[in-house]
Design an enzyme around this catalytic site. Structure first.
Site, short mmCIF file in Angstrom:
data_model
loop_
_atom_site.label_atom_id
_atom_site.label_comp_id
_atom_site.label_asym_id
_atom_site.label_seq_id
_atom_site.Cartn_x
_atom_site.Cartn_y
_atom_site.Cartn_z
NE ARG A 99 -4.09 -1.89 0.15
CZ ARG A 99 -4.10 -2.94 -0.66
NH1 ARG A 99 -3.11 -3.13 -1.54
NH2 ARG A 99 -5.10 -3.80 -0.60
CD GLU A 116 -2.40 2.78 -6.25
OE1 GLU A 116 -1.49 1.97 -6.56
OE2 GLU A 116 -3.29 2.50 -5.42
CG HIS A 176 -2.51 -1.46 -7.69
ND1 HIS A 176 -2.92 -0.63 -6.68
CD2 HIS A 176 -2.54 -2.70 -7.16
CE1 HIS A 176 -3.19 -1.33 -5.60
NE2 HIS A 176 -2.96 -2.60 -5.86
#
Length: 318
Positions: free
Chosen positions: A229, A257, A276
């Site tokens: 994360r 993000e 990601h």
């Protein structure tokens, strides 16, 4: 789940297997979910599923199990799910394999300072034998999550003499030893590790865990990998460290993000940013559906669910 996702996660052969276990409801029009939910006992969810609030669950009076064909259920499960006594399962274990493989590849790249070497091409050509390599590497693992444990296991299995350090306040010295690592505090891990890989969940106590002070302890030529994360790492502090060229970074997640246009990390030659993609992608997402189908088989047979998520454990999970 999103219809496009469903085609990849639950292709025809897996749907056929499901049909042999349960009576599958027809694919509903999203404007008419109430009809299907009224009879549903099991919900197989995935990316794109709305949060299971009390209002949603009121339309599903017979629902007894939620089997999530994806990773985290934090954005899916509300208190109402637990209050109803609904069993929850996640395919996070199936997603862990691709993330661990991705991380191990990045560790190899980081050990060779691949980004810095690539940015210096052709000035560093040919590479000489005294340049950095991957044998005898000290790797620091932050978080003994299911992915962190897989990474440790693979590194420990190697015969090239890796030293594996682990920081996780929930793991004892003996447990770390059994995993194949040596438990240390975070400062020592950062000081001694040429590569630090983050596998901790985002919790109040882990937000900004790798801050400016910790990042400053990384040795010159070191690297940070984050496939967990983004907010576990202080993004601004990392950008400052990388801007000096002292350390490299391999980031599959960031905070925020995605990063906004013009962010310093986007233009640094010693930073690799990926959108990601460490988790299941493409043909790999079938693993998530297969896991969910097998969980359904276990539930129908009255067997324990391998991916069960409890209310008590959820805060500590990714």
């Amino acid at each position: 789940m999103d219809p496009a996702v469903a085609e990849s996660v639950l292709p025809a052969d897996l749907r056929a297997r499901l049909s042999s276990l349960v009576r599958l409801a027809p694919d509903p029009d999203r404007r008419d979910l109430g009809t299907v939910l009224a009879d549903a006992e099991i919900l197989i969810s995935g990316w794109g599923c709305p949060r299971l609030t009390a209002d949603v669950l009121a339309r599903a009076p017979r629902l007894r199990a939620v089997i999530h064909a994806a990773g985290t259920v934090k954005s899916l499960v509300s208190d109402a799910v637990w209050e109803r006594g609904i069993v929850v399962s996640s395919a996070a274990d199936a997603n862990a394999g691709p993330v661990a493989s991705f991380t191990l590849a990045l560790i190899t790249l980081a050990a060779r300072r691949t980004l810095t070497m690539a940015a210096g091409y052709p000035d560093v050509w040919p590479a000489s034998a005294d340049r950095t390599g991957a044998d005898g590497l000290t790797v620091g693992i932050v978080g003994a999550s299911r992915i962190g444990r897989r990474v440790i296991a693979e590194l420990a299995r190697s015969d090239v003499g890796h030293e594996i350090l682990l920081h996780d306040p929930h793991v004892t010295d003996d447990e770390a030893h059994r995993l194949g690592a040596h438990r240390v505090d975070l400062a020592e891990l950062c000081r001694r590790s040429r590569v630090v890989s983050v596998h901790a969940p985002l919790l109040p106590e882990t937000k900004g865990l790798l801050d400016a002070d910790m990042l400053a302890l990384l040795p010159d030529g070191g690297a940070l990998i984050n496939t967990a994360r983004g907010a576990v790492v202080d993004t601004d502090a990392l950008a400052r460290e990388c801007a000096t060229g002292r350390i490299d970074a391999y980031l599959d997640v960031t905070d925020p993000e995605p990063l906004p246009q013009g962010h310093p990390l986007l233009s640094l030659p010693n930073v690799l940013l990926t959108p990601h993609i460490a988790g299941a992608q493409g043909s790999e997402v079938r693993r998530l559906g297969q896991y969910a189908v097998e969980e359904t088989a276990r539930w129908v047979a009255g067997e324990p669910l391998l991916g069960e998520v409890t209310r008590e454990a959820l805060p500590r999970l990714a």
